[in-house]
Design an enzyme around this catalytic site. Sequence first.
Site, PDB file in Angstrom:
ATOM      1  N   HIS A 113     -29.943 -52.395   3.704  1.00  0.00           N
ATOM      2  CA  HIS A 113     -31.288 -52.019   4.167  1.00  0.00           C
ATOM      3  C   HIS A 113     -31.733 -50.684   3.547  1.00  0.00           C
ATOM      4  O   HIS A 113     -32.341 -49.843   4.213  1.00  0.00           O
ATOM      5  CB  HIS A 113     -31.322 -51.916   5.708  1.00  0.00           C
ATOM      6  CG  HIS A 113     -31.236 -53.254   6.410  1.00  0.00           C
ATOM      7  ND1 HIS A 113     -32.324 -54.075   6.586  1.00  0.00           N
ATOM      8  CD2 HIS A 113     -30.189 -53.906   6.953  1.00  0.00           C
ATOM      9  CE1 HIS A 113     -31.952 -55.173   7.236  1.00  0.00           C
ATOM     10  NE2 HIS A 113     -30.657 -55.101   7.460  1.00  0.00           N
TER      11      HIS A 113
ATOM     12  N   ASP B 157     -25.949 -52.772   9.760  1.00  0.00           N
ATOM     13  CA  ASP B 157     -26.123 -54.217   9.947  1.00  0.00           C
ATOM     14  C   ASP B 157     -26.372 -54.931   8.611  1.00  0.00           C
ATOM     15  O   ASP B 157     -26.847 -54.320   7.652  1.00  0.00           O
ATOM     16  CB  ASP B 157     -27.314 -54.495  10.883  1.00  0.00           C
ATOM     17  CG  ASP B 157     -28.609 -53.908  10.341  1.00  0.00           C
ATOM     18  OD1 ASP B 157     -28.581 -52.735   9.921  1.00  0.00           O
ATOM     19  OD2 ASP B 157     -29.635 -54.614  10.309  1.00  0.00           O
ATOM     20  N   GLU B 158     -26.054 -56.198   8.596  1.00  0.00           N
ATOM     21  CA  GLU B 158     -26.441 -57.123   7.515  1.00  0.00           C
ATOM     22  C   GLU B 158     -26.208 -56.560   6.117  1.00  0.00           C
ATOM     23  O   GLU B 158     -27.042 -56.734   5.230  1.00  0.00           O
ATOM     24  CB  GLU B 158     -27.930 -57.495   7.656  1.00  0.00           C
ATOM     25  CG  GLU B 158     -28.250 -58.167   8.957  1.00  0.00           C
ATOM     26  CD  GLU B 158     -29.746 -58.410   9.151  1.00  0.00           C
ATOM     27  OE1 GLU B 158     -30.078 -59.501   9.636  1.00  0.00           O
ATOM     28  OE2 GLU B 158     -30.569 -57.531   8.839  1.00  0.00           O
ATOM     29  N   ALA B 159     -25.042 -55.926   5.912  1.00  0.00           N
ATOM     30  CA  ALA B 159     -24.742 -55.368   4.582  1.00  0.00           C
ATOM     31  C   ALA B 159     -24.136 -56.480   3.709  1.00  0.00           C
ATOM     32  O   ALA B 159     -23.018 -56.354   3.218  1.00  0.00           O
ATOM     33  CB  ALA B 159     -23.807 -54.177   4.724  1.00  0.00           C
TER      34      ALA B 159
END
Length: 543
Positions: free
Chosen positions: A291, A354-356
């Site tokens: 992100h 998150d969401e790496a």
Amino acid sequence: MITDHDERLEVPVRRRHTTTRLLAIAALALPLTLPAGPAAATQHTPARHLTDVIPAPVDTRPDARAAFRITPRTVIRTAPGSAAARQVGNHLAETLRPATGYPLPVLPVRSTPLPEIALVLGGADHRVGQEGYQLDVTRQGVTIRATTPAGLFAGTQTLRQLLPADIEAPDRRHATWTIPGGRIVDYPRFAYRGAMLDLARHFHTVDEITAYVDLISQYKINYLHLHLTDDQGWRIQIDSWPRLTTVGGGPGTGVDGVGPGYLTKADYQAVVAYAAARHVTIVPEIDMPGHTNAAQSTYPELNCDGVAPPPRTDIAVGYSSLCINDELTYRFVEDVIRELAAITPGPYLHIGGDEAHATTDEDYRTFMNRVLPLVSKYGKRASGWNEITQADPPADAVAQFWGTGTTNADLVDAVTRGTKVVMSPANKSYLDMKYDANTPLGLRWAGLIEVSDAYGWDPATRVTGVGESAVLGVEAPLWSETLRTLDDIEYMAFPRLPAIAELGWSTTTSHDWESFRTRLGEQAPRWRLQQVNFYPSPQVPWI
Ligand code: TNX
């Protein structure tokens, strides 16, 4: 030293009564037309009972013979010598003056028996702890007792809801301001009761953020998490990397390129102070190592190949990653954490995580195990999305669970090592999910969330192995991919935010959908007067 006369503590209550806004909101789908005038509005307001409060108070003892009426002679008294208690008193006075038209002077506590609302530090039932309060309403007056100013503030928010809804009007000079008699002893189930705003996908201004603080603090929410950076925008000034905001938060940033803007450090500090005056603590988030496209498209050296990717204005996730094996990455991260920690008085600094999906598992652990200690180095407790438990967070770290399931082995492992959990299950607490298939705003990847879904879960039984003592609290995140204005924010948050607030504050024994939906319906006249653009859920008996 801060004294009682310190002007910095005089924080005005924001009111938003403009004709254009009124018309704009009337044009939206409100369930009832706005009241015609003072008389009509007063008739719509049923008598209040001590239990007609959100979040539901722990212990209420009504006394039908002992109501108190606020009159032009009523004074507000606050604990002498406490600037913070006086600030709570001033805030209460500013809340009550517009509708009543009464002077309501704020004076030190004395023994003279005037009709008064007294805010007293000490002397409360021992159950109130650090954040609770005891509220006594007799014919002579109202006394709120608490251990701390935060407890007094919570008590004043209960008092506000015990008054007729007309108290939220700009002017109701002919109304009668009766508060039902009896005693409330009230305190929170969880220490952390949060809301989150995403400033990255669409920037929200200081005025919008502070308006949200006003709304959430009425429901005893005490943390506001600001998601300050993401692929589409960087929204907080960092002096050592100045182009993060001028480019990464500049024109053309945000989803569809229409959400530009950023907080200067002065803006951020103004938000922190405004929130603090309402006993709300700001939790700033820098999301990493994924992100991060806004930073990486601004500074080529933050990319492993030294080439800046193009800015992104779509809503895809999981494609960006900081360069894990480059020392420059850690200089950047330390600069950001140091500068942000320096302007953040609250205990937490959120590092995302998150969401790496563009970072390998090994690199993710390497990154987090270097960055988590940096947060401690600058005097803050790290919080992060639950993925941080794949690394080795220190015992004082906080993991924010955002999954839709009921199991998570890494989270449970971390909990056994002391990590505390903030519960934000996406299919229950995400305020950006649509209510139903027709909701014009929002996303639906975690499902549709009606009010009964937002209310219908228990933070201490949601994830197997993460029980009451491991749960620090709850948070309702609001992601801004589809949201631009304050009206958009309000429409998604109301009425679900009060549901999450009640899960965070009230006891399990008071958890009752029928009671909640009735009390929620009674909030509607207040929201209309506050010009809150709420979703008129068919599940709720709106009055
Ligand atoms: C998932 S939840 C995300 C965000 C999105 C959100 C939209 C989480 C930790 N990450 O990047 O904005 O879904 O609902």
